[in-house]
Design a protein around this motif. Structure first.
Motif, short mmCIF file in Angstrom:
data_model
loop_
_atom_site.label_atom_id
_atom_site.label_comp_id
_atom_site.label_asym_id
_atom_site.label_seq_id
_atom_site.Cartn_x
_atom_site.Cartn_y
_atom_site.Cartn_z
N VAL A 46 27.07 -23.26 -56.04
CA VAL A 46 26.39 -24.39 -55.41
C VAL A 46 24.96 -23.94 -55.16
N ILE A 47 24.02 -24.51 -55.91
CA ILE A 47 22.64 -24.04 -55.93
C ILE A 47 21.71 -25.10 -55.35
N VAL A 48 20.90 -24.72 -54.40
CA VAL A 48 19.88 -25.61 -53.86
C VAL A 48 18.55 -25.31 -54.55
N SER A 49 17.93 -26.35 -55.07
CA SER A 49 16.62 -26.24 -55.71
C SER A 49 15.57 -26.71 -54.72
N THR A 50 14.74 -25.79 -54.26
CA THR A 50 13.73 -26.15 -53.25
C THR A 50 12.47 -25.33 -53.43
N ASP A 51 11.39 -25.87 -52.90
CA ASP A 51 10.11 -25.16 -52.85
C ASP A 51 9.80 -24.70 -51.44
N ASP A 52 10.75 -24.89 -50.52
CA ASP A 52 10.50 -24.71 -49.10
C ASP A 52 11.39 -23.59 -48.55
N GLU A 53 10.79 -22.57 -47.97
CA GLU A 53 11.55 -21.41 -47.50
C GLU A 53 12.46 -21.76 -46.33
N GLN A 54 12.03 -22.67 -45.47
CA GLN A 54 12.89 -23.05 -44.34
C GLN A 54 14.16 -23.75 -44.85
N ILE A 55 14.00 -24.64 -45.82
CA ILE A 55 15.17 -25.28 -46.43
C ILE A 55 16.06 -24.23 -47.07
N ALA A 56 15.45 -23.26 -47.74
CA ALA A 56 16.22 -22.20 -48.39
C ALA A 56 17.06 -21.42 -47.38
N ARG A 57 16.47 -21.09 -46.22
CA ARG A 57 17.20 -20.33 -45.21
C ARG A 57 18.39 -21.13 -44.68
N VAL A 58 18.16 -22.41 -44.42
CA VAL A 58 19.25 -23.26 -43.91
C VAL A 58 20.35 -23.40 -44.96
N ALA A 59 19.95 -23.58 -46.21
CA ALA A 59 20.92 -23.73 -47.29
C ALA A 59 21.80 -22.50 -47.42
N ARG A 60 21.19 -21.33 -47.39
CA ARG A 60 21.98 -20.09 -47.50
C ARG A 60 22.92 -19.94 -46.32
N ALA A 61 22.46 -20.31 -45.14
CA ALA A 61 23.28 -20.17 -43.94
C ALA A 61 24.53 -21.04 -43.99
N HIS A 62 24.50 -22.10 -44.81
CA HIS A 62 25.63 -23.01 -44.90
C HIS A 62 26.40 -22.88 -46.21
N GLY A 63 26.15 -21.80 -46.95
CA GLY A 63 27.02 -21.49 -48.07
C GLY A 63 26.48 -21.73 -49.46
N ALA A 64 25.23 -22.12 -49.58
CA ALA A 64 24.64 -22.36 -50.90
C ALA A 64 23.84 -21.15 -51.36
N GLU A 65 23.58 -21.12 -52.65
CA GLU A 65 22.66 -20.13 -53.22
C GLU A 65 21.27 -20.76 -53.37
N VAL A 66 20.25 -19.95 -53.21
CA VAL A 66 18.89 -20.35 -53.55
C VAL A 66 18.30 -19.19 -54.34
N PRO A 67 18.65 -19.10 -55.62
CA PRO A 67 18.29 -17.90 -56.39
C PRO A 67 16.86 -17.87 -56.89
N PHE A 68 16.15 -18.98 -56.77
CA PHE A 68 14.76 -19.03 -57.23
C PHE A 68 14.04 -20.16 -56.50
N VAL A 69 12.72 -20.11 -56.54
CA VAL A 69 11.88 -21.14 -55.93
C VAL A 69 11.56 -22.20 -56.99
#
Length: 230
Positions: A46-69
């Protein structure tokens, strides 16, 4: 099916600032989508595509991957949706993963259920002629009996041939439920919209379908959530 879930969630929302991570019913909005995708058991990632580091942190905390910006050219107000999906698919392939299917899951879908995603995956797998599945919900009134304002400012039927038809005799009509679509990778790479190819419906109850773009939508979704808990 070797499928991934992609949740596009760019920063910079103007109508509802911070919409993707704003608290909704006790958790960040995006968490609802992430948790449903994970719980479905359909996806290898489950991958979140974002340009925003705050969104990335929240996404990881809830079980998603953010492997790239997400690249800047795919992060503006006018960026099209499908190129974002293709960017993630290409990046995952570059990592050496074989992917046959991908689902785009909307970050602002608080009523998305894991079961709906499972049904969608099963439906797509069962029909080799299908390219896509799309979450839809029914209109609450027959669109064939829609009214328009005529040239003289009087109301008239948009489709007069249906004016005297009983509602139960009219063909059911649907609209995008604002939750997800999924497809075979080759179809996602080829078509710019799911209805440009063979697309199967996944019916979502009307009380689970809400598209959150404005403050009014948000308030409606909160009221709907409260009603769904009763």
């Amino acid at each position: 099916m070797n499928a991934i879930a992609i949740i596009p969630a760019r920063g910079g929302s103007k109508r509802i600032p911070g919409k993707n991570i704003k608290s909704f019913a006790g958790k960040p909005m995006i968490a609802w989508a992430i948790e449903a995708a994970v719980a479905s058991g359909v996806f290898s990632r489950v991958i979140v595509s974002t340009d925003d580091e705050q969104i990335a942190r929240v996404a990881r905390a809830h079980g998603a991957e953010v492997p790239f910006v997400r690249p800047e050219e795919l992060s503006g107000d006018t960026a099209a949706f499908m190129p974002v999906i293709r960017h993630v698919i290409d990046a995952v392939k570059a990592q050496g993963q074989v992917v046959s299917h991908a689902f785009a899951v909307y970050a602002t879908a608080p009523f998305l259920s894991a079961e709906s995603l499972r049904i969608a995956a099963e439906k797509l797998s069962a029909d080799p002629t299908a390219d896509f599945v799309l979450a839809v919900t029914s209109f609450d009134y027959p669109v064939q009996r829609a009214l328009i304002e005529a040239d003289d400012a009087a109301l008239t039927f948009r489709e007069p041939e249906f004016a005297m038809k009983r509602s139960q005799d009219l063909q059911p009509t649907y609209h995008d439920a604002g939750q997800f679509f999924g497809g075979r990778v080759e179809a996602l790479m080829k078509h710019d919209a799911v209805l440009f190819a063979r697309c199967l419906p996944v019916l979502i109850p009307r009380d689970a379908a809400v598209d959150i773009d404005t403050d009014e939508d948000w308030r409606f979704a909160e009221k709907l959530h409260a009603l769904r808990q009763t």
